[in-house]
Scaffold this active site. Structure first.
Site, mmCIF file in Angstrom:
data_model
loop_
_atom_site.group_PDB
_atom_site.id
_atom_site.type_symbol
_atom_site.label_atom_id
_atom_site.label_comp_id
_atom_site.label_asym_id
_atom_site.label_seq_id
_atom_site.Cartn_x
_atom_site.Cartn_y
_atom_site.Cartn_z
ATOM 1 N N GLU A 126 43.679 42.803 31.059
ATOM 2 C CA GLU A 126 43.949 42.251 32.390
ATOM 3 C C GLU A 126 43.266 43.065 33.481
ATOM 4 O O GLU A 126 42.749 42.512 34.457
ATOM 5 C CB GLU A 126 45.461 42.193 32.642
ATOM 6 C CG GLU A 126 46.214 41.204 31.765
ATOM 7 C CD GLU A 126 45.765 39.771 31.976
ATOM 8 O OE1 GLU A 126 45.239 39.462 33.066
ATOM 9 O OE2 GLU A 126 45.939 38.947 31.052
ATOM 10 N N LEU B 108 30.878 47.293 35.554
ATOM 11 C CA LEU B 108 31.964 46.340 35.788
ATOM 12 C C LEU B 108 32.284 46.163 37.273
ATOM 13 O O LEU B 108 32.817 45.144 37.679
ATOM 14 C CB LEU B 108 33.239 46.783 35.054
ATOM 15 C CG LEU B 108 33.503 46.144 33.698
ATOM 16 C CD1 LEU B 108 34.799 46.685 33.108
ATOM 17 C CD2 LEU B 108 33.588 44.624 33.814
ATOM 18 N N TYR C 257 50.767 39.495 39.007
ATOM 19 C CA TYR C 257 50.075 38.698 37.993
ATOM 20 C C TYR C 257 49.943 39.468 36.678
ATOM 21 O O TYR C 257 50.302 38.965 35.608
ATOM 22 C CB TYR C 257 48.683 38.283 38.490
ATOM 23 C CG TYR C 257 47.816 37.752 37.378
ATOM 24 C CD1 TYR C 257 47.968 36.449 36.920
ATOM 25 C CD2 TYR C 257 46.865 38.568 36.766
ATOM 26 C CE1 TYR C 257 47.199 35.958 35.881
ATOM 27 C CE2 TYR C 257 46.093 38.087 35.721
ATOM 28 C CZ TYR C 257 46.257 36.777 35.287
ATOM 29 O OH TYR C 257 45.496 36.307 34.248
ATOM 30 N N ASP D 46 47.228 32.809 38.661
ATOM 31 C CA ASP D 46 45.863 33.207 39.018
ATOM 32 C C ASP D 46 45.124 31.995 39.581
ATOM 33 O O ASP D 46 45.725 30.944 39.846
ATOM 34 C CB ASP D 46 45.137 33.793 37.816
ATOM 35 C CG ASP D 46 44.861 32.768 36.725
ATOM 36 O OD1 ASP D 46 45.374 31.625 36.817
ATOM 37 O OD2 ASP D 46 44.139 33.101 35.769
ATOM 38 N N CYS E 183 40.539 21.628 33.702
ATOM 39 C CA CYS E 183 40.694 21.461 35.156
ATOM 40 C C CYS E 183 39.821 22.481 35.885
ATOM 41 O O CYS E 183 40.302 23.315 36.666
ATOM 42 C CB CYS E 183 42.168 21.605 35.542
ATOM 43 S SG CYS E 183 42.571 20.963 37.185
ATOM 44 N N THR F 181 31.762 41.123 47.086
ATOM 45 C CA THR F 181 32.718 40.166 47.637
ATOM 46 C C THR F 181 32.637 40.074 49.155
ATOM 47 O O THR F 181 32.585 38.989 49.725
ATOM 48 C CB THR F 181 34.152 40.553 47.220
ATOM 49 O OG1 THR F 181 34.221 40.622 45.793
ATOM 50 C CG2 THR F 181 35.147 39.508 47.707
#
Length: 359
Positions: free
Chosen positions: A38, A81, A121, A139, A193, A305
């Protein structure tokens, strides 16, 4: 309530009969490995995270192995990463569990979510997958599935939206099989989806999906915030002298914290570097009059980001180590090879790609 039960049943039926999504951590019951997967997958695509997960579990089969290794070795394995604060928290928590909790990973949601770097989460994922506790994971995949199936246009990134979808996820959660259901709805969002071109024609929820009935699938989910991105211009000088190269460890609260780099100069706009300008810079900034400019790279770009990075690399041979730079580390090539660097620097260091970047 009947609709929610039908959705739960349909998702479980799909998961048990049609869900063929393969991942190395799928079905894992070891809380350490679930937690590791995770953390790796935060802000990381599954395809990229898979290799890192396999490398980490091979080198560190238990949380004690991870806790015992040196920071530099762990950061080197993490290299590429991104979002390196995750790795920093990973080490802190591994050592906390090993030393303070005597190596026993917490087994309740409340204790798991209290760990450093673990949010709701991740805590829900560990609690449900490892201990079958009834906590729903929420999420991006879950937001998308729920917003479409229930035709909800409340922004998923609003305070109201986060609470609404968290409550809804817990309502549709299969309380007897929470781990399996959480895996089902996440896989469903990733394979059926999907954000773009969802497979509505073969979707087992098509008759239950209110967004499909109202022709609003492509309009959901809704987000309020648009990230304001800035551009940063970075120039790294690879300064070499006396058979060694200057290296600096980033320690400020900024991107790439705890990674290494060469001598950095940052500007608010592009600098057109020439050999004469570099020579002049070395004289003015380093008090070195006989610097040899070996190469100047083209501009490399990396999209993060919240910001766009524009970078150049300049390789300079100095006649000696300047007194003004003695507080930096000057290392051999062998020593440098053991350190973790940002992806942009590794790209430039790659001999197969480097020649095309130089001029």
């Amino acid at each position: 309530m009947m609709l929610k039960k039908k959705i739960t049943a349909a998702l479980m039926e799909w998961h048990n009969t049609q869900n063929n999504r393969e991942m190395p951590w799928k079905g894992e019951k070891d809380p350490y490995k679930i937690w590791l997967s995770e953390v790796i997958l935060q802000q990381t695509r599954v395809e990229q995270g898979r290799t890192y997960y396999e490398n980490f579990t091979h080198k560190y089969p238990t949380i004690q192995h991870l806790a015992a290794d040196k920071d530099e070795n762990v950061f080197k394995l993490w290299e590429g990463l991104g979002y390196y604060n995750r790795c920093k928290n990973l080490l802190f928590t591994a050592r906390f569990v090993t030393n303070e909790l005597k190596g026993r990973f917490p087994d309740t949601y409340a204790d798991i979510v209290a760990l450093k770097g673990v949010g709701p989460y991740t805590a829900a994922a560990i609690a449900s997958f490892a201990y079958n506790e009834p906590y729903a994971v929420v999420d991006g995949n879950v937001f998308r599935v729920l917003s479409r199936v229930f035709n909800i246009d409340t922004p998923t990134d609003s305070t109201e939206g986060k609470q609404l979808f968290t409550d809804l996820a817990n309502e549709v959660l299969d309380k007897k099989q929470p781990g399996a259901f959480n895996q089902a709805i996440m896989d469903f969002g990733a394979t059926i989806c999907k954000p773009m071109a969802p497979a509505c024609a073969v979707c087992p929820l098509q008759k239950l999906c209110e967004a499909r009935q109202h022709g609003r699938v492509s309009m959901l989910p809704v987000k309020n915030k648009v990230l304001q991105k800035k551009t940063r211009w970075l120039t790294w000088f690879k300064l070499q002298a006396e058979g060694k190269t200057l290296v600096h460890k980033r320690s400020s609260r900024d991107i790439w914290e705890n990674l290494h780099e060469f001598y950095l100069v940052e500007a608010t706009e592009k600098t057109t570097w020439t050999r004469d300008l570099v020579t002049q810079w070395c004289w003015n900034q380093l008090d070195v009059k006989k610097a040899e400019v070996i190469s100047i790279s083209g501009v490399l770009s990396q999209q993060l980001t919240h910001q766009t990075i524009k970078a150049q690399f300049i390789e300079v041979q100095l006649p000696h180590i300047p007194p003004s730079l003695t507080e930096y580390d000057w290392l051999s090539t062998k020593e440098i090879d053991q350190l973790a660097f940002p992806r942009l620097i590794n790209l430039w260091l790659d001999p197969k790609k480097r020649d095309s970047l130089l001029f």
